[in-house]
Structures are given as C-alpha cells and as structure tokens.
Design a protein around this motif. Structure first.
Motif, PDB file in Angstrom:
ATOM      1  N   THR A  25      24.069  26.489  -0.528  1.00 32.33           N
ATOM      2  CA  THR A  25      24.193  26.190  -1.964  1.00 32.33           C
ATOM      3  C   THR A  25      24.995  24.922  -2.235  1.00 32.33           C
ATOM      4  N   GLY A  26      25.760  24.457  -1.239  1.00 26.23           N
ATOM      5  CA  GLY A  26      26.599  23.277  -1.425  1.00 26.23           C
ATOM      6  C   GLY A  26      27.916  23.553  -2.108  1.00 26.23           C
ATOM      7  N   VAL A  27      28.266  24.818  -2.286  1.00 31.17           N
ATOM      8  CA  VAL A  27      29.484  25.209  -2.996  1.00 31.17           C
ATOM      9  C   VAL A  27      30.684  25.201  -2.047  1.00 31.17           C
ATOM     10  N   ASP A  28      31.802  24.605  -2.504  1.00 27.42           N
ATOM     11  CA  ASP A  28      33.072  24.671  -1.792  1.00 27.42           C
ATOM     12  C   ASP A  28      33.875  25.832  -2.362  1.00 27.42           C
ATOM     13  N   MET A  29      34.567  26.578  -1.479  1.00 26.90           N
ATOM     14  CA  MET A  29      35.296  27.766  -1.916  1.00 26.90           C
ATOM     15  C   MET A  29      36.681  27.807  -1.290  1.00 26.90           C
ATOM     16  N   THR A  30      37.616  28.394  -2.038  1.00 28.09           N
ATOM     17  CA  THR A  30      38.923  28.718  -1.489  1.00 28.09           C
ATOM     18  C   THR A  30      38.788  30.036  -0.726  1.00 28.09           C
ATOM     19  N   LEU A  31      39.846  30.412  -0.040  1.00 23.95           N
ATOM     20  CA  LEU A  31      39.868  31.692   0.666  1.00 23.95           C
ATOM     21  C   LEU A  31      39.593  32.831  -0.305  1.00 23.95           C
ATOM     22  N   LYS A  32      40.268  32.804  -1.446  1.00 27.97           N
ATOM     23  CA  LYS A  32      40.121  33.872  -2.442  1.00 27.97           C
ATOM     24  C   LYS A  32      38.680  33.950  -2.969  1.00 27.97           C
ATOM     25  N   GLN A  33      38.059  32.806  -3.220  1.00 29.92           N
ATOM     26  CA  GLN A  33      36.685  32.780  -3.725  1.00 29.92           C
ATOM     27  C   GLN A  33      35.704  33.309  -2.680  1.00 29.92           C
ATOM     28  N   PHE A  34      35.911  32.936  -1.423  1.00 26.26           N
ATOM     29  CA  PHE A  34      35.021  33.410  -0.357  1.00 26.26           C
ATOM     30  C   PHE A  34      35.168  34.915  -0.168  1.00 26.26           C
ATOM     31  N   VAL A  35      36.401  35.417  -0.216  1.00 29.84           N
ATOM     32  CA  VAL A  35      36.630  36.859  -0.108  1.00 29.84           C
ATOM     33  C   VAL A  35      35.881  37.584  -1.229  1.00 29.84           C
ATOM     34  N   LYS A  36      35.986  37.076  -2.462  1.00 30.63           N
ATOM     35  CA  LYS A  36      35.277  37.700  -3.593  1.00 30.63           C
ATOM     36  C   LYS A  36      33.772  37.688  -3.377  1.00 30.63           C
ATOM     37  N   GLY A  37      33.249  36.577  -2.850  1.00 32.29           N
ATOM     38  CA  GLY A  37      31.817  36.478  -2.567  1.00 32.29           C
ATOM     39  C   GLY A  37      31.363  37.498  -1.535  1.00 32.29           C
ATOM     40  N   ILE A  38      32.164  37.696  -0.502  1.00 32.68           N
ATOM     41  CA  ILE A  38      31.838  38.694   0.522  1.00 32.68           C
ATOM     42  C   ILE A  38      31.898  40.093  -0.079  1.00 32.68           C
ATOM     43  N   GLU A  39      32.949  40.372  -0.839  1.00 29.06           N
ATOM     44  CA  GLU A  39      33.107  41.698  -1.448  1.00 29.06           C
ATOM     45  C   GLU A  39      31.987  42.004  -2.443  1.00 29.06           C
ATOM     46  N   SER A  40      31.438  40.983  -3.085  1.00 31.33           N
ATOM     47  CA  SER A  40      30.358  41.213  -4.043  1.00 31.33           C
ATOM     48  C   SER A  40      28.983  41.287  -3.377  1.00 31.33           C
TER      49      SER A  40
END
Length: 70
Positions: A25-40
């Motif tokens: 997707t080309g999206v850059d993420m912080t640790l917190k954002q990536f964790v949320k993405g995995i959890e969702s």
C-alpha cells in the motif's frame, strides 16, 4: 522471489523495530499503528507478542525467511 509485505524502516539502539513500511500500500507506520493493523486483521501473516511489557509485532512461523521482519 515474492516481495515482502512489511519492511522495518527504523530500529532502536537495542534492536526493537520502531517504524514499518507496507510495501503493497506504500503506507509508513509506527510501532503502535502496525500493532493496531495486526490486531484488526489487516496483516494475517503476523501476530503480537508481549516482550518486556511492549506489544511487539512478529511474523507468524512458517519456515520461510522471505516474510520475516527485518
């Protein structure tokens, strides 16, 4: 060889992954954002481990090094 879905773009001095890039997707993420993405459920090839009290993204074990976070 298939392109990795997620790349680590920044690590702490101790080696903890802090920033990530979604190569699809080309999206850059912080640790917190990536964790949320995995959890969702957005990143089914990864799960969360609690390491030293910090939610930490890890690749699901599958015998392939191609999808490991590095």
């Amino acid at each position: 060889m298939a392109r990795k879905r997620i790349s680590v773009t920044k690590e702490s001095d101790s080696g903890r992954n802090l920033k990530f890039h979604d190569n699809v997707t080309g999206v850059d993420m912080t640790l917190k954002q990536f964790v949320k993405g995995i959890e969702s459920g957005k990143y089914p090839g990864h799960h969360i481990r609690n390491i030293n009290g910090v939610k930490t993204p890890v690749s699901n074990p599958d015998g392939s090094k191609n999808n490991n976070l590095d």
